[in-house]
Design a protein around this motif. Structure first.
Motif, PDB file in Angstrom:
ATOM      1  N   ASP A   4       0.871  -1.183   0.000  1.00 20.42           N
ATOM      2  CA  ASP A   4       0.000   0.000   0.000  1.00 20.42           C
ATOM      3  C   ASP A   4       0.903   1.227   0.000  1.00 20.42           C
ATOM      4  N   LYS A   5       1.115   1.813  -1.178  1.00 22.75           N
ATOM      5  CA  LYS A   5       2.013   2.961  -1.327  1.00 22.75           C
ATOM      6  C   LYS A   5       1.541   4.164  -0.520  1.00 22.75           C
ATOM      7  N   GLU A   6       0.229   4.336  -0.417  1.00 25.11           N
ATOM      8  CA  GLU A   6      -0.314   5.476   0.331  1.00 25.11           C
ATOM      9  C   GLU A   6       0.040   5.369   1.808  1.00 25.11           C
ATOM     10  N   PHE A   7      -0.118   4.161   2.360  1.00 23.89           N
ATOM     11  CA  PHE A   7       0.240   3.972   3.770  1.00 23.89           C
ATOM     12  C   PHE A   7       1.734   4.157   3.974  1.00 23.89           C
ATOM     13  N   GLU A   8       2.555   3.608   3.089  1.00 24.35           N
ATOM     14  CA  GLU A   8       4.003   3.718   3.221  1.00 24.35           C
ATOM     15  C   GLU A   8       4.439   5.180   3.223  1.00 24.35           C
ATOM     16  N   PHE A   9       3.789   6.001   2.394  1.00 19.58           N
ATOM     17  CA  PHE A   9       4.109   7.424   2.346  1.00 19.58           C
ATOM     18  C   PHE A   9       3.767   8.112   3.663  1.00 19.58           C
ATOM     19  N   GLU A  10       2.579   7.813   4.182  1.00 19.78           N
ATOM     20  CA  GLU A  10       2.153   8.434   5.434  1.00 19.78           C
ATOM     21  C   GLU A  10       2.986   7.941   6.613  1.00 19.78           C
ATOM     22  N   GLU A  11       3.359   6.675   6.604  1.00 18.78           N
ATOM     23  CA  GLU A  11       4.198   6.159   7.689  1.00 18.78           C
ATOM     24  C   GLU A  11       5.577   6.811   7.655  1.00 18.78           C
ATOM     25  N   LYS A  12       6.121   7.022   6.460  1.00 20.56           N
ATOM     26  CA  LYS A  12       7.431   7.671   6.344  1.00 20.56           C
ATOM     27  C   LYS A  12       7.375   9.096   6.890  1.00 20.56           C
ATOM     28  N   ARG A  13       6.319   9.824   6.579  1.00 22.43           N
ATOM     29  CA  ARG A  13       6.151  11.182   7.122  1.00 22.43           C
ATOM     30  C   ARG A  13       6.061  11.149   8.652  1.00 22.43           C
ATOM     31  N   PHE A  14       5.325  10.174   9.141  1.00 25.50           N
ATOM     32  CA  PHE A  14       5.183  10.026  10.584  1.00 25.50           C
ATOM     33  C   PHE A  14       6.526   9.727  11.233  1.00 25.50           C
ATOM     34  N   ARG A  15       7.333   8.850  10.633  1.00 27.83           N
ATOM     35  CA  ARG A  15       8.627   8.477  11.212  1.00 27.83           C
ATOM     36  C   ARG A  15       9.574   9.681  11.262  1.00 27.83           C
ATOM     37  N   VAL A  16       9.520  10.516  10.239  1.00 28.12           N
ATOM     38  CA  VAL A  16      10.362  11.720  10.234  1.00 28.12           C
ATOM     39  C   VAL A  16       9.955  12.637  11.384  1.00 28.12           C
ATOM     40  N   MET A  17       8.639  12.849  11.537  1.00 29.74           N
ATOM     41  CA  MET A  17       8.154  13.697  12.620  1.00 29.74           C
ATOM     42  C   MET A  17       8.503  13.095  13.981  1.00 29.74           C
ATOM     43  N   GLU A  18       8.322  11.806  14.122  1.00 29.38           N
ATOM     44  CA  GLU A  18       8.622  11.133  15.390  1.00 29.38           C
ATOM     45  C   GLU A  18      10.091  11.307  15.755  1.00 29.38           C
ATOM     46  N   SER A  19      10.972  11.072  14.805  1.00 29.52           N
ATOM     47  CA  SER A  19      12.399  11.203  15.051  1.00 29.52           C
ATOM     48  C   SER A  19      12.767  12.636  15.431  1.00 29.52           C
ATOM     49  N   ASN A  20      12.213  13.601  14.703  1.00 32.09           N
ATOM     50  CA  ASN A  20      12.545  15.005  14.960  1.00 32.09           C
ATOM     51  C   ASN A  20      12.016  15.497  16.304  1.00 32.09           C
ATOM     52  N   SER A  21      10.793  15.116  16.629  1.00 27.31           N
ATOM     53  CA  SER A  21      10.202  15.621  17.873  1.00 27.31           C
ATOM     54  C   SER A  21      10.843  14.984  19.105  1.00 27.31           C
ATOM     55  N   ILE A  22      11.254  13.721  19.005  1.00 27.83           N
ATOM     56  CA  ILE A  22      11.955  13.082  20.123  1.00 27.83           C
ATOM     57  C   ILE A  22      13.333  13.728  20.314  1.00 27.83           C
ATOM     58  N   ALA A  23      14.017  13.994  19.181  1.00 32.23           N
ATOM     59  CA  ALA A  23      15.311  14.686  19.260  1.00 32.23           C
ATOM     60  C   ALA A  23      15.130  16.095  19.820  1.00 32.23           C
ATOM     61  N   LEU A  24      14.044  16.756  19.413  1.00 31.70           N
ATOM     62  CA  LEU A  24      13.772  18.111  19.895  1.00 31.70           C
ATOM     63  C   LEU A  24      13.549  18.119  21.399  1.00 31.70           C
ATOM     64  N   GLN A  25      12.822  17.129  21.905  1.00 32.51           N
ATOM     65  CA  GLN A  25      12.583  17.042  23.343  1.00 32.51           C
ATOM     66  C   GLN A  25      13.903  16.911  24.106  1.00 32.51           C
ATOM     67  N   LYS A  26      14.805  16.093  23.600  1.00 36.10           N
ATOM     68  CA  LYS A  26      16.106  15.909  24.256  1.00 36.10           C
ATOM     69  C   LYS A  26      16.921  17.198  24.227  1.00 36.10           C
ATOM     70  N   LYS A  27      16.903  17.877  23.078  1.00 39.02           N
ATOM     71  CA  LYS A  27      17.673  19.120  22.954  1.00 39.02           C
ATOM     72  C   LYS A  27      17.100  20.218  23.842  1.00 39.02           C
ATOM     73  N   LEU A  28      15.779  20.295  23.939  1.00 36.58           N
ATOM     74  CA  LEU A  28      15.160  21.308  24.792  1.00 36.58           C
ATOM     75  C   LEU A  28      15.466  21.050  26.266  1.00 36.58           C
ATOM     76  N   ARG A  29      15.506  19.782  26.643  1.00 39.28           N
ATOM     77  CA  ARG A  29      15.851  19.444  28.024  1.00 39.28           C
ATOM     78  C   ARG A  29      17.310  19.815  28.308  1.00 39.28           C
ATOM     79  N   SER A  30      18.188  19.527  27.352  1.00 41.05           N
ATOM     80  CA  SER A  30      19.605  19.840  27.553  1.00 41.05           C
ATOM     81  C   SER A  30      19.849  21.347  27.489  1.00 41.05           C
TER      82      SER A  30
END
Length: 285
Positions: free
Chosen positions: A29-55
């Motif tokens: 399902d190409k549509e799901f794969e596209f949306e999951e990839k967008r989600f993974r980018v956001m997940e990675s960035n926001s988790i990194a952002l939380q760590k940087k804001l804490r530091s």
């Protein structure tokens, strides 16, 4: 894990092996794969952002603590003059020494205030408006990842059932005494697994883009607060240190205008060279 759960896990593991080997046709399902990839980018960035804001908050604490340590040493450094034996003429007069002693003490008290009061006043709003919101947002990833994992399991079940039915269709009916019964059973199971997979797959395709698009509206207030807190912190530092800078600048500008600044530095350096401990011919036995 129950026996049924263990059996499903074993079957799904076997299905994954056959999928990798190309023995089973894989549903894509190409549509799901596209949306999951967008989600993974956001997940990675926001988790990194939380760590940087804490530091970042920790860095501000370390900065003010380091400044305070330097101020304390400077205050002690200038404060030693009154206790030191006067073995040579001091290049500074009593009024100048008293000025710098007072300025170093004032600097120390300013840094004490910045290290305790200013950081203390910032920490609570920083936690409430910056750290806590992003931590709450990131906490939803656990539930979302569970749903994605469940979708993956349902997809494996669906592909495995499609493969079973395909094998039955490709097998001559003469090899089965109850071919029709077996065909109906597998067809019914396929409809059931297909529905379970399609339901969760469609739900994720609907909800994932909403979540990704929601990030801007969610983080915007925290971003604004982060900028304002930064501005407040550095304004507090600037306003407190500016008062001290004015006093230092007045004396420095006066010495520079009168041609005394370079002369004072050269005089101190020449006096240091004249000391026995810096003499070139002085050797330690």
């Amino acid at each position: 894990m129950s026996w049924l759960g263990l059996k499903k896990a074993i079957n799904r593991a076997g299905t994954q092996v056959m999928l990798k080997a190309g023995q089973i046709e894989q549903t894509v399902d190409k549509e799901f794969e596209f949306e999951e990839k967008r989600f993974r980018v956001m997940e990675s960035n926001s988790i990194a952002l939380q760590k940087k804001l804490r530091s970042y908050l920790d860095s501000l604490k370390m900065l003010t603590k380091s400044q305070l340590n330097i101020a304390q040493l400077l205050d002690s450094f200038y404060g030693q003059e009154s206790q030191a034996p006067h073995t040579f003429e001091n290049p500074m007069n009593g009024e100048e020494m008293e000025l710098f002693k007072n300025l170093s003490g004032e600097y120390f008290h300013i840094l004490q205030k910045l290290n305790t009061q200013v950081i203390g006043d910032l920490e609570h709003p920083y936690n409430q408006t910056v750290l806590n919101p992003i931590a709450r947002f990131n906490s939803y990833y656990v539930e979302i990842n569970e749903a994605i994992k469940k979708r993956h399991h349902k997809l494996l079940d669906y592909d495995a059932m499609r493969n079973k039915l395909k094998k039955l269709i490709d097998t001559p009916q003469t090899e089965y005494s109850n071919y029709d019964v077996k065909f109906r059973e597998l067809s019914d199971e396929l409809v059931e697994t297909e529905q379970k997979y399609f339901d969760i797959n469609q739900k994720l395709k609907d909800e994932l883009p909403k979540l990704v698009n929601m990030r801007v509206a969610f983080f915007d207030p925290s971003f604004e607060s982060f900028v304002k807190i930064q501005l407040r912190f550095f304004n507090e530092n600037y306003q407190n240190l500016q008062q001290l800078q004015t006093k230092l600048d007045a004396k420095t500008k006066q010495d520079y205008a009168e041609g005394k600044l370079d002369d004072k530095i050269d005089d101190v350096l020449s006096r240091m060279k004249a000391l026995d401990i810096t003499g070139k011919d002085n050797h330690i036995a």
